[in-house]
Design a protein around this motif. Structure first.
Motif, short mmCIF file in Angstrom:
data_model
loop_
_atom_site.label_atom_id
_atom_site.label_comp_id
_atom_site.label_asym_id
_atom_site.label_seq_id
_atom_site.Cartn_x
_atom_site.Cartn_y
_atom_site.Cartn_z
N ALA A 61 -23.12 -14.78 46.52
CA ALA A 61 -24.52 -15.10 46.86
C ALA A 61 -24.83 -14.81 48.32
O ALA A 61 -26.00 -14.67 48.69
N GLU A 62 -23.81 -14.70 49.16
CA GLU A 62 -24.02 -14.46 50.59
C GLU A 62 -24.03 -12.98 50.93
O GLU A 62 -24.28 -12.62 52.07
N PHE A 63 -23.74 -12.11 49.96
CA PHE A 63 -23.66 -10.69 50.25
C PHE A 63 -25.04 -10.07 50.38
O PHE A 63 -25.97 -10.49 49.68
N PRO A 64 -25.21 -9.04 51.23
CA PRO A 64 -26.45 -8.25 51.23
C PRO A 64 -26.58 -7.47 49.91
O PRO A 64 -25.61 -7.37 49.15
N GLN A 65 -27.75 -6.90 49.67
CA GLN A 65 -28.06 -6.32 48.37
C GLN A 65 -27.04 -5.27 47.93
O GLN A 65 -26.53 -5.32 46.81
N ARG A 66 -26.73 -4.32 48.81
CA ARG A 66 -25.80 -3.24 48.41
C ARG A 66 -24.40 -3.78 48.16
O ARG A 66 -23.72 -3.36 47.22
N THR A 67 -23.98 -4.72 48.99
CA THR A 67 -22.66 -5.33 48.78
C THR A 67 -22.65 -6.13 47.49
O THR A 67 -21.65 -6.18 46.78
N GLN A 68 -23.78 -6.76 47.18
CA GLN A 68 -23.92 -7.52 45.94
C GLN A 68 -23.73 -6.59 44.74
O GLN A 68 -23.02 -6.93 43.78
N GLU A 69 -24.34 -5.42 44.79
CA GLU A 69 -24.21 -4.46 43.69
C GLU A 69 -22.77 -3.98 43.56
O GLU A 69 -22.25 -3.85 42.45
N LEU A 70 -22.12 -3.73 44.71
CA LEU A 70 -20.73 -3.30 44.68
C LEU A 70 -19.84 -4.41 44.11
O LEU A 70 -18.94 -4.14 43.31
N PHE A 71 -20.11 -5.64 44.52
CA PHE A 71 -19.35 -6.78 44.01
C PHE A 71 -19.50 -6.88 42.49
O PHE A 71 -18.51 -7.10 41.77
N GLU A 72 -20.72 -6.73 41.98
CA GLU A 72 -20.96 -6.79 40.54
C GLU A 72 -20.18 -5.70 39.81
O GLU A 72 -19.63 -5.93 38.73
N ALA A 73 -20.15 -4.50 40.40
CA ALA A 73 -19.43 -3.39 39.78
C ALA A 73 -17.93 -3.68 39.72
O ALA A 73 -17.27 -3.47 38.69
N VAL A 74 -17.38 -4.17 40.84
CA VAL A 74 -15.94 -4.45 40.90
C VAL A 74 -15.56 -5.56 39.92
O VAL A 74 -14.58 -5.45 39.17
N VAL A 75 -16.35 -6.64 39.91
CA VAL A 75 -16.06 -7.74 38.99
C VAL A 75 -16.18 -7.27 37.55
O VAL A 75 -15.37 -7.64 36.69
N GLY A 76 -17.19 -6.45 37.27
CA GLY A 76 -17.36 -5.93 35.92
C GLY A 76 -16.17 -5.10 35.48
O GLY A 76 -15.69 -5.23 34.34
N LEU A 77 -15.66 -4.25 36.37
CA LEU A 77 -14.51 -3.42 36.02
C LEU A 77 -13.23 -4.24 35.86
O LEU A 77 -12.40 -3.97 34.99
N ILE A 78 -13.08 -5.28 36.70
CA ILE A 78 -11.94 -6.18 36.53
C ILE A 78 -12.03 -6.88 35.18
O ILE A 78 -11.03 -7.02 34.45
N ALA A 79 -13.24 -7.32 34.83
CA ALA A 79 -13.44 -7.98 33.54
C ALA A 79 -13.10 -7.03 32.39
O ALA A 79 -12.49 -7.45 31.39
N VAL A 80 -13.47 -5.76 32.51
CA VAL A 80 -13.15 -4.78 31.48
C VAL A 80 -11.64 -4.65 31.32
O VAL A 80 -11.11 -4.64 30.19
N CYS A 81 -10.93 -4.55 32.44
CA CYS A 81 -9.46 -4.44 32.38
C CYS A 81 -8.84 -5.66 31.72
O CYS A 81 -7.94 -5.54 30.87
N LEU A 82 -9.30 -6.84 32.09
CA LEU A 82 -8.74 -8.07 31.54
C LEU A 82 -9.06 -8.21 30.05
O LEU A 82 -8.21 -8.61 29.25
#
Length: 279
Positions: A61-82
């Protein structure tokens, strides 16, 4: 709401299955006195999973917009792997999970020193694996859904899984686990494919992926993404009414091989076939 419910139901049933096997084995072998150690391992695992989820959710929630999008992508890919690892692990482990857990309990209680700690550690690791998978998937889901639907669905899934675990312990569960895990695994593969496509979209919005951005097709006139059905399909499978070429390619590059490998994987033999083979 539906996706968090199904995922937490499946993850919860996996955890309940593990705990139920351990608890039942302790009971039938006259070692029920060790149940407090089992509960201790469960509580520690749930606490760790919840802490990881809250910490990552608050930090994002503290990330700026672009970092927020990157965070969502990384978490999504980790979720896919798991999620992928979970699906294929269950295909393999379902054939021998009961015997392996019983052997682990015997090994944990074989030594006269620190028996309780060994049993706590065994249960903690088994349940924490399911909990951390759930934490990352729910984080990826919550990033895409605003409101109370997703948390409510996750809570209902856990409640249903807990009811199953109690029924399993007391011998009342009649759920066909082989069919349940097979069909939910197929659903999860489609959900994971949607997460891959969503991750590609997030990477583009973060400014890290600018290739294949042409619109592959536009069906907004037939099934708008903001319609009731479009919203449901978006929450379930990452549906988008105007996907880019990159999103479609990423979706299919994951879905086709994952689904093929899962459907081709050998399933556990039925009890009747197992008896026939032994005779």
């Amino acid at each position: 709401m539906l996706v968090p419910f199904l995922i937490m139901l499946r993850e919860g049933i996996e955890a309940a299955l593990i705990v139920g096997i351990v608890a039942s084995y302790l009971r039938v072998t006259g070692r029920s006195a060790w149940m407090p150690a089992v509960w201790c391992g469960i509580i520690l695992a749930v606490g760790l999973s919840f802490s990881v989820f809250v910490a990552l959710h608050v930090a994002s929630a503290e990330f700026p917009q672009r970092t927020q999008e990157l965070f969502e992508a990384v978490v999504g890919l980790i979720a896919v792997c798991l999620l992928t690892a979970m699906v294929f692990w269950m295909v393999r482990a379902s054939r021998s999970i009961k015997a392996e857990l019983q052997h682990s309990v015997d090994a944990a209680l074989a030594s006269s020193d620190h028996q309780g700690l060994a049993l706590v550690g065994m249960v903690f690791l088994a349940v924490a694996r399911e909990g951390l998978e759930s934490a990352f998937f729910l984080l990826a889901t919550f990033e895409q859904n605003v409101g109370y639907g997703a948390p409510l669905g996750a809570a209902l899934g856990l409640v249903c899984a807990a009811v199953f675990g109690i029924a399993l312990y007391y011998g009342g569960a009649r759920l066909n686990l082989r069919l349940f895990f097979r069909w939910t695994s197929i659903l999860i593969i489609f959900v994971a494919a949607g997460l891959v496509a969503t991750a590609v979209r997030s990477l583009h919005e973060a400014g890290l992926w600018n290739h294949l951005q042409g619109i592959a097709f536009d069906i907004s006139g037939i099934l708008p993404g903001d319609s009731t059905l479009g919203t449901v399909l978006g929450g379930l499978f990452g549906y988008h009414d105007t996907p880019t070429h990159g999103e479609v390619i990423a979706y299919l590059l994951y879905l086709i091989p994952a689904l093929f490998l899962f459907l081709m994987a050998p399933t556990s033999p039925s009890p009747s076939k197992s008896k026939a083979a032994r005779s």
